[in-house]
Design a protein around this motif. Structure first.
Motif, mmCIF file in Angstrom:
data_model
loop_
_atom_site.group_PDB
_atom_site.id
_atom_site.type_symbol
_atom_site.label_atom_id
_atom_site.label_comp_id
_atom_site.label_asym_id
_atom_site.label_seq_id
_atom_site.Cartn_x
_atom_site.Cartn_y
_atom_site.Cartn_z
ATOM 1 N N GLU A 199 -10.816 2.212 -3.584
ATOM 2 C CA GLU A 199 -9.366 2.141 -3.753
ATOM 3 C C GLU A 199 -9.010 1.583 -5.121
ATOM 4 O OE1 GLU A 199 -7.499 0.118 -0.521
ATOM 5 O OE2 GLU A 199 -7.562 1.905 0.742
ATOM 6 N N VAL A 208 1.511 2.434 -11.168
ATOM 7 C CA VAL A 208 1.439 1.055 -10.685
ATOM 8 C C VAL A 208 -0.027 0.665 -10.617
ATOM 9 C CG1 VAL A 208 3.494 1.356 -9.273
ATOM 10 C CG2 VAL A 208 1.277 1.669 -8.236
ATOM 11 N N ASN A 209 -0.290 -0.616 -10.751
ATOM 12 C CA ASN A 209 -1.658 -1.107 -10.566
ATOM 13 C C ASN A 209 -1.644 -2.251 -9.576
ATOM 14 O OD1 ASN A 209 -2.218 -0.157 -13.840
ATOM 15 N ND2 ASN A 209 -3.632 0.409 -12.218
ATOM 16 N N THR A 210 -2.787 -2.437 -8.927
ATOM 17 C CA THR A 210 -2.855 -3.414 -7.851
ATOM 18 C C THR A 210 -3.890 -4.485 -8.171
ATOM 19 O OG1 THR A 210 -2.397 -1.610 -6.319
ATOM 20 C CG2 THR A 210 -3.179 -3.657 -5.358
ATOM 21 N N PHE A 258 -1.558 4.227 -1.025
ATOM 22 C CA PHE A 258 -2.702 4.270 -0.115
ATOM 23 C C PHE A 258 -2.279 4.537 1.327
ATOM 24 C CE2 PHE A 258 -4.464 1.492 -3.525
ATOM 25 C CZ PHE A 258 -5.408 2.405 -3.966
ATOM 26 N N ARG A 271 -12.868 -1.056 -0.725
ATOM 27 C CA ARG A 271 -11.815 -1.454 -1.664
ATOM 28 C C ARG A 271 -12.167 -1.139 -3.111
ATOM 29 N NH1 ARG A 271 -11.359 -7.271 0.447
ATOM 30 N NH2 ARG A 271 -13.537 -6.744 0.304
ATOM 31 N N GLN A 276 -9.334 4.309 -7.608
ATOM 32 C CA GLN A 276 -8.201 5.237 -7.522
ATOM 33 C C GLN A 276 -6.963 4.616 -8.147
ATOM 34 O OE1 GLN A 276 -8.085 5.801 -3.288
ATOM 35 N NE2 GLN A 276 -9.254 7.699 -3.384
ATOM 36 N N ASP A 277 -6.779 3.339 -7.853
ATOM 37 C CA ASP A 277 -5.631 2.622 -8.385
ATOM 38 C C ASP A 277 -5.641 2.629 -9.910
ATOM 39 O OD1 ASP A 277 -3.401 0.740 -7.506
ATOM 40 O OD2 ASP A 277 -4.411 -0.433 -9.043
ATOM 41 N N LEU A 278 -6.838 2.571 -10.489
ATOM 42 C CA LEU A 278 -6.954 2.527 -11.950
ATOM 43 C C LEU A 278 -6.995 3.921 -12.559
ATOM 44 C CD1 LEU A 278 -9.497 -0.403 -12.087
ATOM 45 C CD2 LEU A 278 -7.174 -0.452 -12.957
ATOM 46 N N ARG A 300 0.829 -1.215 0.000
ATOM 47 C CA ARG A 300 0.000 0.000 0.000
ATOM 48 C C ARG A 300 0.862 1.265 0.000
ATOM 49 N NH1 ARG A 300 -5.307 -0.485 1.163
ATOM 50 N NH2 ARG A 300 -5.400 1.343 2.489
ATOM 51 N N PHE A 309 -6.123 -6.694 -5.938
ATOM 52 C CA PHE A 309 -6.476 -6.724 -4.527
ATOM 53 C C PHE A 309 -6.775 -8.144 -4.076
ATOM 54 C CE2 PHE A 309 -7.154 -2.468 -5.937
ATOM 55 C CZ PHE A 309 -6.763 -1.690 -4.861
ATOM 56 N N PRO A 329 -2.592 7.914 -5.346
ATOM 57 C CA PRO A 329 -2.567 6.625 -6.049
ATOM 58 C C PRO A 329 -2.887 6.738 -7.540
ATOM 59 C CG PRO A 329 -3.818 6.438 -4.020
ATOM 60 C CD PRO A 329 -3.428 7.873 -4.141
#
Ligand SMILES: Nc1ncnc2c1ncn2[C@@H]1O[C@H](COP(=O)(O)OP(=O)(O)OP(=O)(O)O)[C@@H](O)[C@H]1O
Ligand SMILES: [Mg+2]
Lengths: 361, 268
Positions: free
Chosen positions: B166, A80-82, A55, B163, B169-171, A50, A84, A75
């Motif tokens: 999140e 970068v991509n996550t 985050f 999530r 936001q991540d994308l 994170r 989850f 973010p």
């Protein structure tokens, strides 16, 4: 060398409600590598991810990306991509729109979106699922949508938080192969979190073993497995026999009441050490050939090998062998110098030092 | 087993829902002497104006409730847990007071000789005509029904998995895009039930319009007049009620279809 490290974490400290979760973490990740963070629950793996994703902001320490400091960058601005832990797919969007999400945000032309989504669907083997609602997919399929949704944005770094934890063993193994293939074919840096050591050993280029918010060891899977730096790593990375020993001199150690030749040197004379011997490295021989003599206490078939507990004057040795022994029999135990791993006594003492005053380095 | 557990509820529904409905239908299709007739239903046409007026006022109140309630619900659902509980409580507290009392107190505020006008006079400002206007009715409705808009939207929003935000936001979503692409579409079910819960009572209310609007602006007033007021025509009252009910049901059905396609359209 600066082009080598895509991510650099320097002296990262994170506290939640006064509790230290990451304690001066230093880690660099090279471009296009598959790096795995491995450690027990609560050791700070997710927190580390994170931090990279943006985050969590560290209390102190720097986060560098391509040698540029990115502390405070939100973010959505990080390349970068996550993926989850429980996928977090958008329930109001179908498979196609979930995968296209990132491209739509970037105002990609419709035609290109279409091409890239179908390319992704092919990559993750979900052709024909475009119109499906994500809630009607199996766990494995949802997982693959999550992969496609992240990978389609061509991130420089992909962060994966225990992506396979919810899948059954069979599926997990095939997804491990698929992920590895995707990583190699697209040349993306993967930072992968797991607490499954086998997964870490089979997939990674580099493994980072963590415990209590600190890095215990960084190395290739073979390094980590064969040369664990301390008893924690040895124990976590695979079942091991860990016993107290004394390093009498270079290349000679005493444990279980017997002296052994070994390959380690550089310890003080008669220094107490941890001795680690892997269960599969113990050779079972006839009693008169053995360096130690033990009695077979139990023998369980584990699928590939037998797991046996052998009692030698109170020391319980765990032995893996493809050949079963009869419970109650006397056998000999032989350990080759190469298979004896000598370690400094583990970190516990260092903590008690920290608690004491005065010493500072 | 399951049947037996359900029995009391079935009886309850029978007595309090089915029987009254049947009675409304019965009265709507009979004359005062008891014979079958369509006259009442035909006569409802004369009140088209009040119908339209009611739907207009209902719609305006609903839109205002939505504009006020949606951000409120969003704020509540995003605050810390104990703050959330307090805010929800604050929304509910006015509802502990009797509905009539609340409306009466607005009356004393808005009257020509009411508190607000007295204050205006004290500062030598001109008096305002507030009572018996459309605005007063709308004010009363928004005041009374706002919690019915906030609550369903809040409960849907509180359930949105953090999530997902999140992930957005991540994308690449900034805060604005997060709202537009994730929070808004996911809160559509709450908005629809909020609209239903505000629009239906506000289109058919009579107390608020009687006390704050003077009494003959909305269809609810007409029905009340037929049943217990001067007009005293139970059969016509029942007929108007029946038509109102049917019209509201149709409106809601259209709303729901619209809501469904809305979320589906955003899929395509
Ligand atoms: N937002 C937060 N607020 C307070 N404490 C937190 C928060 N996030 C994590 N922690 C704490 O930080 C510690 C490390 O958490 P983290 O999620 O990084 O562990 P992890 O290594 O990912 O564990 P797991 O394998 O169980 O997912 C835990 O003790 C956790 O309780
Ligand atoms: Mg975790």
């Amino acid at each position: 060398m600066k082009d080598q490290n895509i991510i650099n974490l320097k002296d990262i400290v994170v506290e939640f409600d006064g509790e230290r979760v990451l304690n001066g973490l230093n880690l660099f990740i090279r471009d296009k590598e598959f790096v795995t963070l491995l450690g027990p629950s609560g050791c700070g793996k997710t927190t580390t991810l994170r931090i990279i994703a943006g985050f969590v902001e560290p209390q102190s320490g720097d986060v560098l990306f391509d040698s540029k400091k990115i502390n405070g960058v939100p973010p959505y601005k990080r390349p970068v991509n996550t993926i989850f832990q429980r996928y977090a797919l958008f329930p109001h969007l179908n498979v196609y729109e979930n995968i296209a999400f990132g491209l739509r945000i970037n105002k990609t032309p419709e035609k290109e979106i279409k091409e890239r989504v179908s390319e992704m669907l092919k990559l993750v083997n979900l052709e024909g699922f475009e119109k499906r609602s994500v809630s009607k997919l199996s766990g494995g399929q949802q997982q693959r949508v999550a992969i496609a949704r992240a990978v389609i944005n061509k991130p420089k770094v992909l962060l994966l938080d225990e992506p396979l934890a919810a899948l059954d063993l069979k599926l997990r193994q095939s997804m491990q192969l698929e992920l590895k293939k995707i990583q190699q074919s697209l040349g993306i840096t993967f930072v992968y979190v797991t607490h499954d050591q086998e997964e870490a050993l089979s997939m990674s280029d580099i493994i980072v073993v963590m415990n209590n918010g600190e890095i215990q060891q960084i190395g290739t899977p073979t390094d980590i497995y064969n040369e664990p730096k301390n008893a924690f790593v040895a124990d976590f990375i695979g079942e091991s026999n860990i016993i107290d020993g004394v390093m009498n001199k270079d290349f000679y150690v005493t444990f279980a009441g017997v002296g052994f030749d070994c390959v380690d040197k550089g310890f003080e004379e008669n220094q107490p050490v941890d001795v680690v011997v892997r269960p599969e490295d113990i050779k079972v021989v006839s009693p008169d050939e053995g360096q130690l003599v033990a009695t077979v206490e139990s023998c369980i078939f584990k699928g590939v090998h037998y797991e046996m507990i052998m009692d030698q004057e109170g020391y319980k040795w765990m032995v893996h062998s493809t050949k079963a022994e009869n419970v109650g029999d006397q056998v000999g135990i032989k350990i080759l110098p190469d298979d004896i791993h000598i370690m400094n006594k583990s970190k516990v003492e260092i903590y008690s030092d920290d608690a004491g005053e005065g010493e500072n380095n | 087993m399951r049947k037996r557990v359900a029995t009391p509820y079935m009886i309850w529904m029978l007595i309090f829902i089915i029987v009254p409905l049947v009675m409304v239908v019965y009265f709507a299709f009979t004359s005062s002497s008891g014979g079958f007739t369509f006259d009442n239903i035909i006569k409802v046409k004369e009140y088209t104006g009040q119908f339209l007026q009611s739907f207009k006022i209902g719609a305006i109140s609903t839109v205002i409730c939505l504009i006020l309630g949606y951000p409120m619900a969003a704020i509540i659902s995003r605050s810390r847990e104990h703050v959330q509980r307090t805010l929800v409580m604050l929304c509910m507290i006015p509802m502990w007071m009797n509905f009539l009392l609340r409306t009466y107190s607005w009356m004393t505020l808005l009257e020509n000789n009411g508190i607000i006008n007295n204050i205006l006079e004290y500062f030598h400002l001109p008096r305002l005509q507030m009572i018996n206007t459309e605005g007063a009715i709308i004010l009363g409705m928004v005041y009374n029904f706002l919690p019915f808009m906030i609550m369903p939207i809040y409960s849907v929003m509180a359930k949105i998995d953090y999530r997902l935000i999140e992930a957005a936001q991540d994308l690449g979503c900034n805060s604005f895009a997060v709202v537009r692409r994730v929070i808004l579409p996911l809160s559509v079910p709450g908005v629809i039930s909020g609209i239903t819960m505000v629009f239906v009572p506000s289109a058919s209310t009579f107390i608020i319009s009687k006390l704050l609007g003077g009494g003959d602006m909305m269809i609810g007033d007409i029905i009340e007049a037929q049943i217990q007021g001067g007009a005293n025509n139970l059969n016509l009252g029942a007929a108007i009620s029946l038509v109102l009910m049917v019209v509201v049901l149709i409106t809601m059905a259209i709303m729901n279809i619209f809501g469904d396609t809305e979320s589906e359209v955003s899929l395509i």
